[in-house]
Design a protein around this motif. Structure first.
Motif, PDB file in Angstrom:
ATOM      1  N   ASP A 169       0.835  -1.198   0.000  1.00 13.08           N
ATOM      2  CA  ASP A 169       0.000   0.000   0.000  1.00 13.08           C
ATOM      3  C   ASP A 169       0.871   1.249   0.000  1.00 13.08           C
ATOM      4  N   ASP A 170       0.229   2.403  -0.062  1.00  7.18           N
ATOM      5  CA  ASP A 170       0.961   3.665  -0.175  1.00  7.18           C
ATOM      6  C   ASP A 170       1.844   3.937   1.038  1.00  7.18           C
ATOM      7  N   VAL A 171       1.389   3.477   2.205  1.00 12.42           N
ATOM      8  CA  VAL A 171       2.179   3.702   3.425  1.00 12.42           C
ATOM      9  C   VAL A 171       3.497   2.950   3.342  1.00 12.42           C
ATOM     10  N   ALA A 172       3.442   1.678   2.954  1.00  7.46           N
ATOM     11  CA  ALA A 172       4.660   0.881   2.823  1.00  7.46           C
ATOM     12  C   ALA A 172       5.547   1.434   1.716  1.00  7.46           C
ATOM     13  N   LEU A 173       4.932   1.878   0.630  1.00  6.68           N
ATOM     14  CA  LEU A 173       5.695   2.422  -0.487  1.00  6.68           C
ATOM     15  C   LEU A 173       6.470   3.664  -0.076  1.00  6.68           C
ATOM     16  N   SER A 174       5.913   4.447   0.848  1.00  9.78           N
ATOM     17  CA  SER A 174       6.569   5.688   1.264  1.00  9.78           C
ATOM     18  C   SER A 174       7.896   5.434   1.963  1.00  9.78           C
ATOM     19  N   ALA A 175       8.106   4.206   2.453  1.00  8.32           N
ATOM     20  CA  ALA A 175       9.388   3.874   3.088  1.00  8.32           C
ATOM     21  C   ALA A 175      10.516   3.854   2.073  1.00  8.32           C
ATOM     22  N   PHE A 176      10.184   3.698   0.802  1.00  5.74           N
ATOM     23  CA  PHE A 176      11.193   3.633  -0.248  1.00  5.74           C
ATOM     24  C   PHE A 176      11.176   4.866  -1.147  1.00  5.74           C
ATOM     25  N   ASP A 177       9.977   5.285  -1.522  1.00  7.17           N
ATOM     26  CA  ASP A 177       9.858   6.390  -2.471  1.00  7.17           C
ATOM     27  C   ASP A 177       9.520   7.670  -1.710  1.00  7.17           C
ATOM     28  N   SER A 178      10.486   8.138  -0.917  1.00  3.19           N
ATOM     29  CA  SER A 178      10.281   9.327  -0.087  1.00  3.19           C
ATOM     30  C   SER A 178      11.553  10.162  -0.072  1.00  3.19           C
ATOM     31  N   ASP A 179      11.450  11.337   0.514  1.00  2.30           N
ATOM     32  CA  ASP A 179      12.611  12.213   0.610  1.00  2.30           C
ATOM     33  C   ASP A 179      13.658  11.567   1.517  1.00  2.30           C
ATOM     34  N   GLN A 180      14.857  11.375   0.984  1.00  2.00           N
ATOM     35  CA  GLN A 180      15.885  10.651   1.722  1.00  2.00           C
ATOM     36  C   GLN A 180      16.337  11.388   2.976  1.00  2.00           C
ATOM     37  N   GLN A 181      16.476  12.704   2.878  1.00  2.00           N
ATOM     38  CA  GLN A 181      16.908  13.486   4.030  1.00  2.00           C
ATOM     39  C   GLN A 181      15.871  13.419   5.147  1.00  2.00           C
ATOM     40  N   GLU A 182      14.598  13.523   4.780  1.00  2.00           N
ATOM     41  CA  GLU A 182      13.535  13.483   5.786  1.00  2.00           C
ATOM     42  C   GLU A 182      13.487  12.128   6.484  1.00  2.00           C
ATOM     43  N   ARG A 183      13.609  11.059   5.710  1.00  2.00           N
ATOM     44  CA  ARG A 183      13.565   9.720   6.294  1.00  2.00           C
ATOM     45  C   ARG A 183      14.799   9.447   7.147  1.00  2.00           C
ATOM     46  N   PHE A 184      15.958   9.939   6.692  1.00  2.00           N
ATOM     47  CA  PHE A 184      17.179   9.797   7.483  1.00  2.00           C
ATOM     48  C   PHE A 184      17.038  10.494   8.835  1.00  2.00           C
ATOM     49  N   ALA A 185      16.528  11.731   8.797  1.00  2.00           N
ATOM     50  CA  ALA A 185      16.384  12.510  10.030  1.00  2.00           C
ATOM     51  C   ALA A 185      15.421  11.836  11.000  1.00  2.00           C
ATOM     52  N   TYR A 186      14.361  11.232  10.473  1.00  2.00           N
ATOM     53  CA  TYR A 186      13.386  10.555  11.331  1.00  2.00           C
ATOM     54  C   TYR A 186      14.023   9.350  12.030  1.00  2.00           C
TER      55      TYR A 186
END
Length: 204
Positions: A169-186
């Motif tokens: 689903d879109d939630v799982a997809l966001s773990a890969f297709d998202s802003d790298q800096q934002e995900r790194f910071a989280y």
């Protein structure tokens, strides 16, 4: 031209940027430097030794000067600078991962980070483990970032995301297709929050 160790490392990093880690061989490096591969072994007895020197050069580029402030803000700064140093070279994170080099700048980075946590109240052993956990997160995240960049560059990324979208689903997809800096910071903040919890419980 007299071939020096520093010249070999410079050439190796340039070749790394051009071909990636899988394309970095002693033969190709010798060709790029205009020497036989055997000449490189006078300075580095193995490719592994060369990778150690490359990892040290990457770590040397990290500014360890920190502004006064809370330990978590200083830790965030160090972790972010580590990520940026790895990103400066193609496959830089793969070069540093598993090198276990004991050269001066690599050790200094770890000692600087561990000192922050000891001063904040963590026992020495836990401080060392916490630095390892954060460093491994930064390196692992950056390996994935750089792998994704290669897939984007060769045109494979959209097809992979289309295939993944059919299975998740879109939630799982966001773990890969998202802003790298934002995900790194989280992810980094999650780790720092865990360290803060350790500090709170250990002081009770």
């Amino acid at each position: 031209m007299l071939l020096r160790k520093a010249n070999v490392v410079d050439g190796a990093l340039a070749l790394l940027d051009d071909t990636g880690l899988d394309g970095l061989t002693m033969r190709r490096l010798g060709e790029a430097l205009g020497v036989r591969a055997g000449a490189l072994y006078r300075h580095f007895p193995s490719k592994h030794a060369l990778l150690d020197a490359m990892a040290e050069r990457i770590m040397e580029s990290i500014d360890l000067t920190l502004k006064p402030g809370p330990w978590n803000e200083q830790g965030l700064t160090l972790a972010s600078r580590l990520r940026q140093a790895l990103l400066r070279h193609r496959d830089g994170a793969r070069v540093v991962a598993g090198s276990y080099t004991t050269e001066a700048h690599t050790i200094l980075f770890g000692n600087t980070a561990a000192a922050l946590l000891r001063e904040a109240g963590l026992p020495s052993r836990q401080a060392a483990w916490a630095v390892a956990a954060v460093s491994q997160y930064v390196i692992g995240h950056t390996i994935e970032e750089q792998a994704r960049a290669d897939l984007v560059n060769d045109g494979s990324w959209p097809k992979k995301m289309d295939a993944f979208a059919e299975l998740a689903d879109d939630v799982a997809l966001s773990a890969f297709d998202s802003d790298q800096q934002e995900r790194f910071a989280y992810g980094l903040q999650l780790l720092l929050n865990g360290i803060r919890h350790e500090l709170t419980t250990s002081s009770q």
